[in-house]
Design an enzyme around this catalytic site. Sequence first.
Site, PDB file in Angstrom:
ATOM      1  N   ASP A   1      -6.878   3.914  -6.831  1.00 44.55           N
ATOM      2  CA  ASP A   1      -7.710   2.761  -6.486  1.00 44.55           C
ATOM      3  C   ASP A   1      -9.140   2.875  -7.001  1.00 44.55           C
ATOM      4  OD1 ASP A   1      -8.294   4.767  -4.612  1.00 44.55           O
ATOM      5  OD2 ASP A   1      -8.933   3.310  -3.117  1.00 44.55           O
TER       6      ASP A   1
ATOM      7  N   ASP B   1     -11.779   5.086  -6.668  1.00 40.13           N
ATOM      8  CA  ASP B   1     -13.023   5.570  -6.056  1.00 40.13           C
ATOM      9  C   ASP B   1     -13.336   7.017  -6.441  1.00 40.13           C
ATOM     10  OD1 ASP B   1     -10.984   6.519  -4.473  1.00 40.13           O
ATOM     11  OD2 ASP B   1     -11.678   5.616  -2.615  1.00 40.13           O
TER      12      ASP B   1
ATOM     13  N   ASP C   1      -8.340   8.101  -9.640  1.00 41.79           N
ATOM     14  CA  ASP C   1      -7.219   8.008  -8.706  1.00 41.79           C
ATOM     15  C   ASP C   1      -6.736   6.549  -8.685  1.00 41.79           C
ATOM     16  OD1 ASP C   1      -9.249   6.853  -7.159  1.00 41.79           O
ATOM     17  OD2 ASP C   1      -8.401   7.596  -5.292  1.00 41.79           O
TER      18      ASP C   1
ATOM     19  N   SER D   1      -4.639   4.547  -2.114  1.00 42.94           N
ATOM     20  CA  SER D   1      -5.479   5.459  -2.894  1.00 42.94           C
ATOM     21  C   SER D   1      -4.663   6.374  -3.810  1.00 42.94           C
ATOM     22  CB  SER D   1      -6.363   6.261  -1.946  1.00 42.94           C
ATOM     23  OG  SER D   1      -7.228   7.097  -2.664  1.00 42.94           O
TER      24      SER D   1
END
Length: 454
Positions: free
Chosen positions: A242, A244, A240, A97
């Site tokens: 990744d 989400d 961010d 993440s």
Amino acid sequence: MPRRLFGTNGIRGVANRDLTPEFAVRVGLSIGTFFQGGRILLGCDGRVSSPFLKSAVAGALLSTGCEAHDAGMVPTPALQYGVGHLGMDGGVMITASHNPPEYNGIKVMAADGVEIDRGREREVEEIFFEGRFKRAEWNRVGELRERTEVLEVYREAILGQVDVGLIQGAGLHVAVDPGNGVTALIVPQILRDLGCGVVTVNADIDGRFPGRSPEPRPDNLSGLSTLVRASGADLGVAFDGDGDRAIFVDERGRVHWGDRSFALIAREFLAEHPGEAVVTPVSSSQVVRDVVEAYGGRVVWTRVGSVDVSRKMLSEDLKLGGEENGGVMYGPHQPVRDGAMTTALILEILARTGKRLSELFDELPRYRQMKDRVECPEELKGRVLEELRSVVEGPRVETLDGVKIWYPDSSWILVRPSGTEPIFRLYAEAKTEERVRELMEEFKKLLEEMVSRV
Ligand code: MG
């Protein structure tokens, strides 16, 4: 190593120190054993270590008899959507993440695309620590398949949730900062589908994250702010690593924290769905509550953590959830954080209202926030919290996650035991700087005094 595998955000660690190929194989064997030969959708972010970790997990899944369906490099919400849409039994995402570049992680999703709950994490952990791996006969091992359609399916799903014609008609210009992360694969295309002009910064996928930290914060989005102003964009959006979480910049180049963009989405949602509930953790800003209550809705509080919000939305059939860090869960699409979906919703609000993003943000109430910490040995945390609960009776108190106290002037303070460090985290919010300081000082003193006495 403690006998825990999963932290607050799945399995995380430094690549090739904590997350070695051997470790990833054992985790993969545990996940495969848990899913008992099911169909697993596998994907990864753009980190340097992601390919070797994904390959190790894939090999282990096949060895247990699971089918591994490889979605390739995708944002986490695209993988989560794919799990449900393609009728998979589960999903595995290789990502850390927003963590620094040397980190990576393994997230496990259930058949609904939401991360497995704490109970099922325990089951995977037991298999891991006991080494109770199921190994299939040589002729019963799983098949590896490529699923190249996941990004396309995801793009169509997002476009299906908003009024495409309305947004196209507004002719918006958007500056995008994927932060060298995987949203670069799909978000610019979704924006063009929505009729937007697109300019980008940090849009090449690079797992060393040369542009900025993979965690979008007001202090590292100056490049995006500059791009917004220089290009005359109507807004900027940063993701961010990744994909989400999404953080927005208005047309004047000001960065707005995620609880304020969530409040805008909640307001629009309640205007269309009067009286509905909105789910958010107890650490969220009062601005969310103000907006929700002003529009006749109600706030459902949860413990801090996106999985808690998602699972609450599912168990109570609620349609909207969000966190202060820019993670918005839009249930009609999927009850998990999704940066591209959040962006499409903000564009729809701009198109529908015809207002500037700065105007919309300026309509929201303003609060001052403060965070701090008080040291406390692990074994004393429970007793200190108990004592705190007993002395704060009277004003409105919530004890879902630590102790949160609301005051009649809309100020509040939250005291939470950290899950990873010997400290209490303190969060306070109030209308003025003086009040928030006063609250913070009062509770720091009170807690320090309790810790030394208990
Ligand atoms: Mg993330």
